[in-house]
Scaffold this motif. Structure first.
Motif, PDB file in Angstrom:
ATOM      1  N   ARG A 141       0.827  -1.208   0.000  1.00 48.68           N
ATOM      2  CA  ARG A 141       0.000   0.000   0.000  1.00 48.68           C
ATOM      3  C   ARG A 141       0.868   1.269   0.000  1.00 48.68           C
ATOM      4  O   ARG A 141       0.512   2.267  -0.618  1.00 48.68           O
ATOM      5  N   ILE A 142       2.007   1.205   0.664  1.00 49.29           N
ATOM      6  CA  ILE A 142       2.944   2.337   0.645  1.00 49.29           C
ATOM      7  C   ILE A 142       3.661   2.372  -0.704  1.00 49.29           C
ATOM      8  O   ILE A 142       3.759   3.421  -1.339  1.00 49.29           O
ATOM      9  N   TYR A 143       4.141   1.226  -1.138  1.00 50.13           N
ATOM     10  CA  TYR A 143       4.882   1.108  -2.400  1.00 50.13           C
ATOM     11  C   TYR A 143       4.063   1.637  -3.575  1.00 50.13           C
ATOM     12  O   TYR A 143       4.583   2.294  -4.469  1.00 50.13           O
ATOM     13  N   LEU A 144       2.755   1.353  -3.570  1.00 51.91           N
ATOM     14  CA  LEU A 144       1.873   1.743  -4.680  1.00 51.91           C
ATOM     15  C   LEU A 144       1.327   3.167  -4.541  1.00 51.91           C
ATOM     16  O   LEU A 144       0.477   3.592  -5.321  1.00 51.91           O
ATOM     17  N   ASN A 145       1.809   3.895  -3.545  1.00 50.70           N
ATOM     18  CA  ASN A 145       1.463   5.305  -3.334  1.00 50.70           C
ATOM     19  C   ASN A 145      -0.018   5.557  -3.029  1.00 50.70           C
ATOM     20  O   ASN A 145      -0.545   6.615  -3.342  1.00 50.70           O
ATOM     21  N   VAL A 146      -0.659   4.605  -2.401  1.00 50.59           N
ATOM     22  CA  VAL A 146      -2.051   4.827  -2.000  1.00 50.59           C
ATOM     23  C   VAL A 146      -2.163   5.111  -0.501  1.00 50.59           C
ATOM     24  O   VAL A 146      -3.240   5.464  -0.023  1.00 50.59           O
ATOM     25  N   HIS A 147      -1.048   4.960   0.222  1.00 51.79           N
ATOM     26  CA  HIS A 147      -1.026   5.278   1.654  1.00 51.79           C
ATOM     27  C   HIS A 147       0.333   5.845   2.047  1.00 51.79           C
ATOM     28  O   HIS A 147       1.356   5.503   1.456  1.00 51.79           O
ATOM     29  N   TYR A 148       0.291   6.669   3.072  1.00 52.79           N
ATOM     30  CA  TYR A 148       1.507   7.106   3.733  1.00 52.79           C
ATOM     31  C   TYR A 148       1.878   6.054   4.782  1.00 52.79           C
ATOM     32  O   TYR A 148       1.042   5.232   5.178  1.00 52.79           O
ATOM     33  N   PHE A 149       3.125   6.126   5.253  1.00 55.11           N
ATOM     34  CA  PHE A 149       3.591   5.187   6.273  1.00 55.11           C
ATOM     35  C   PHE A 149       2.695   5.216   7.509  1.00 55.11           C
ATOM     36  O   PHE A 149       2.340   4.172   8.052  1.00 55.11           O
ATOM     37  N   SER A 150       2.341   6.400   7.985  1.00 57.12           N
ATOM     38  CA  SER A 150       1.534   6.489   9.213  1.00 57.12           C
ATOM     39  C   SER A 150       0.145   5.888   9.037  1.00 57.12           C
ATOM     40  O   SER A 150      -0.425   5.357   9.990  1.00 57.12           O
ATOM     41  N   ASP A 151      -0.414   5.933   7.818  1.00 55.02           N
ATOM     42  CA  ASP A 151      -1.712   5.293   7.558  1.00 55.02           C
ATOM     43  C   ASP A 151      -1.608   3.786   7.800  1.00 55.02           C
ATOM     44  O   ASP A 151      -2.486   3.172   8.409  1.00 55.02           O
ATOM     45  N   VAL A 152      -0.524   3.228   7.294  1.00 60.30           N
ATOM     46  CA  VAL A 152      -0.306   1.783   7.395  1.00 60.30           C
ATOM     47  C   VAL A 152       0.072   1.391   8.816  1.00 60.30           C
ATOM     48  O   VAL A 152      -0.446   0.410   9.365  1.00 60.30           O
ATOM     49  N   PHE A 153       0.953   2.158   9.439  1.00 57.47           N
ATOM     50  CA  PHE A 153       1.374   1.872  10.813  1.00 57.47           C
ATOM     51  C   PHE A 153       0.175   1.907  11.765  1.00 57.47           C
ATOM     52  O   PHE A 153      -0.028   0.986  12.562  1.00 57.47           O
ATOM     53  N   CYS A 154      -0.621   2.951  11.667  1.00 55.78           N
ATOM     54  CA  CYS A 154      -1.798   3.059  12.546  1.00 55.78           C
ATOM     55  C   CYS A 154      -2.850   2.012  12.195  1.00 55.78           C
ATOM     56  O   CYS A 154      -3.528   1.500  13.086  1.00 55.78           O
ATOM     57  N   GLY A 155      -2.971   1.682  10.913  1.00 60.82           N
ATOM     58  CA  GLY A 155      -3.874   0.602  10.513  1.00 60.82           C
ATOM     59  C   GLY A 155      -3.475  -0.720  11.152  1.00 60.82           C
ATOM     60  O   GLY A 155      -4.315  -1.482  11.628  1.00 60.82           O
ATOM     61  N   ALA A 156      -2.163  -0.987  11.188  1.00 63.45           N
ATOM     62  CA  ALA A 156      -1.668  -2.217  11.825  1.00 63.45           C
ATOM     63  C   ALA A 156      -1.970  -2.212  13.320  1.00 63.45           C
ATOM     64  O   ALA A 156      -2.454  -3.206  13.870  1.00 63.45           O
ATOM     65  N   LEU A 157      -1.684  -1.091  13.979  1.00 60.98           N
ATOM     66  CA  LEU A 157      -1.951  -1.002  15.425  1.00 60.98           C
ATOM     67  C   LEU A 157      -3.438  -1.158  15.738  1.00 60.98           C
ATOM     68  O   LEU A 157      -3.817  -1.890  16.664  1.00 60.98           O
ATOM     69  N   LEU A 158      -4.279  -0.489  14.967  1.00 58.48           N
ATOM     70  CA  LEU A 158      -5.729  -0.596  15.191  1.00 58.48           C
ATOM     71  C   LEU A 158      -6.230  -2.013  14.910  1.00 58.48           C
ATOM     72  O   LEU A 158      -7.079  -2.535  15.631  1.00 58.48           O
ATOM     73  N   GLY A 159      -5.687  -2.634  13.874  1.00 55.82           N
ATOM     74  CA  GLY A 159      -6.060  -4.010  13.566  1.00 55.82           C
ATOM     75  C   GLY A 159      -5.690  -4.961  14.694  1.00 55.82           C
ATOM     76  O   GLY A 159      -6.478  -5.814  15.097  1.00 55.82           O
ATOM     77  N   LEU A 160      -4.470  -4.796  15.218  1.00 50.18           N
ATOM     78  CA  LEU A 160      -4.039  -5.625  16.346  1.00 50.18           C
ATOM     79  C   LEU A 160      -4.932  -5.386  17.570  1.00 50.18           C
ATOM     80  O   LEU A 160      -5.298  -6.337  18.272  1.00 50.18           O
ATOM     81  N   LEU A 161      -5.296  -4.146  17.796  1.00 52.73           N
ATOM     82  CA  LEU A 161      -6.169  -3.812  18.923  1.00 52.73           C
ATOM     83  C   LEU A 161      -7.556  -4.443  18.765  1.00 52.73           C
ATOM     84  O   LEU A 161      -8.077  -5.051  19.709  1.00 52.73           O
ATOM     85  N   VAL A 162      -8.133  -4.327  17.587  1.00 54.54           N
ATOM     86  CA  VAL A 162      -9.457  -4.928  17.337  1.00 54.54           C
ATOM     87  C   VAL A 162      -9.383  -6.445  17.509  1.00 54.54           C
ATOM     88  O   VAL A 162     -10.244  -7.056  18.152  1.00 54.54           O
ATOM     89  N   GLY A 163      -8.348  -7.051  16.952  1.00 52.57           N
ATOM     90  CA  GLY A 163      -8.188  -8.501  17.082  1.00 52.57           C
ATOM     91  C   GLY A 163      -7.993  -8.932  18.525  1.00 52.57           C
ATOM     92  O   GLY A 163      -8.586  -9.915  18.975  1.00 52.57           O
ATOM     93  N   TRP A 164      -7.169  -8.203  19.250  1.00 49.47           N
ATOM     94  CA  TRP A 164      -6.912  -8.541  20.652  1.00 49.47           C
ATOM     95  C   TRP A 164      -8.177  -8.389  21.485  1.00 49.47           C
ATOM     96  O   TRP A 164      -8.471  -9.233  22.344  1.00 49.47           O
ATOM     97  N   CYS A 165      -8.940  -7.338  21.245  1.00 54.10           N
ATOM     98  CA  CYS A 165     -10.210  -7.155  21.972  1.00 54.10           C
ATOM     99  C   CYS A 165     -11.168  -8.312  21.700  1.00 54.10           C
ATOM    100  O   CYS A 165     -11.837  -8.799  22.608  1.00 54.10           O
TER     101      CYS A 165
END
Length: 170
Positions: A141-165
Motif C-alpha cells: 500500500r505504501i509502495y503503490l502510493n495509495v497510503h503514507y507510512f503512518s496510515d499503514v502503521f496506525c492501521g496495523a496497530l488498530l487491527g491488532l487492537l481490534v483482534g486482541w479485543c
C-alpha cells in the motif's frame, strides 16, 4: 506532533519515489495489494477455518474481526479524519485502480493485522505465515502510493487492537 508525523510521511514518500524498482516488484506489490482488496485473502482464510479446519470457532472470530475492523476504519475513522491519499496530494500516476475513500487508516492493513492476531493466537506457525502476508499487503500500500507510512502503521496497530479485543471478548 501531527506536523512531525506528516513531515516523516513526506520524507519517506519522497525517498520511495526517487528510487527505481524492478518491474517484477511492481507486479508482486500489485498482487499483494489485490489480495487485500475487500479482504479477499482473509475471507478465503476465514472460510478455510470455518469449513475446513477445526475448531470452527476460529472462522467465526475471523469473520467478526473483519466486520469490526471494517466498521471502525471505513465507517468511523476515515470519514472523521478525511486524509487525502498520497497520489491526490502529489499528483502521481497509479499502477492500480484508484481507491475512492480516504487514506487514514489503511483498511487493507487494519483487516490484515486484525486477522493476523487471531490466527497467531490460535496457531503460532500459521500466525507467522499470516503475518508475512499481512506485512506484504501493508508494504504494498505504501509502495503503490495509495497510503503514507503512518496510515499503514496506525492501521496495523488498530487491527491488532481490534483482534486482541475480540480474543479477550470471545
Amino acid at each position: 506532533m501531527i506536523k512531525k508525523i506528516q513531515a516523516f510521511d513526506l520524507y519517506l514518500f519522497q525517498k520511495l519515489n526517487q528510487k527505481t524498482f524492478p518491474k517484477w516488484l511492481d507486479h508482486f506489490m500489485i498482487f499483494m495489494s489485490y489480495i487485500g482488496n475487500c479482504g479477499y485473502f482473509w475471507l478465503f482464510v476465514t472460510a478455510y477455518f470455518y469449513y475446513g479446519a477445526p475448531p470452527r470457532q476460529e472462522g467465526i472470530k475471523l469473520f467478526l474481526v473483519l466486520i469490526f475492523a471494517t466498521l471502525l476504519g471505513q465507517v468511523m475513522i476515515k470519514p472523521i479524519v478525511k486524509r487525502k491519499r498520497p497520489y491526490h496530494v502529489h499528483n502521481i500516476p497509479l499502477k492500480i485502480k484508484m481507491p475512492k475513500d480516504y487514506s487514514f487508516p489503511s483498511g487493507h492493513t487494519m483487516s490484515s493485522f486484525a486477522c493476523v492476531i487471531i490466527i497467531l493466537n490460535y496457531n503460532p506457525f500459521l500466525g507467522i505465515l499470516s503475518l508475512l502476508v499481512g506485512l506484504g499487503i501493508a508494504v504494498s500500500r505504501i509502495y503503490l502510493n495509495v497510503h503514507y507510512f503512518s496510515d499503514v502503521f496506525c492501521g496495523a496497530l488498530l487491527g491488532l487492537l481490534v483482534g486482541w479485543c475480540l480474543i479477550l471478548w470471545f
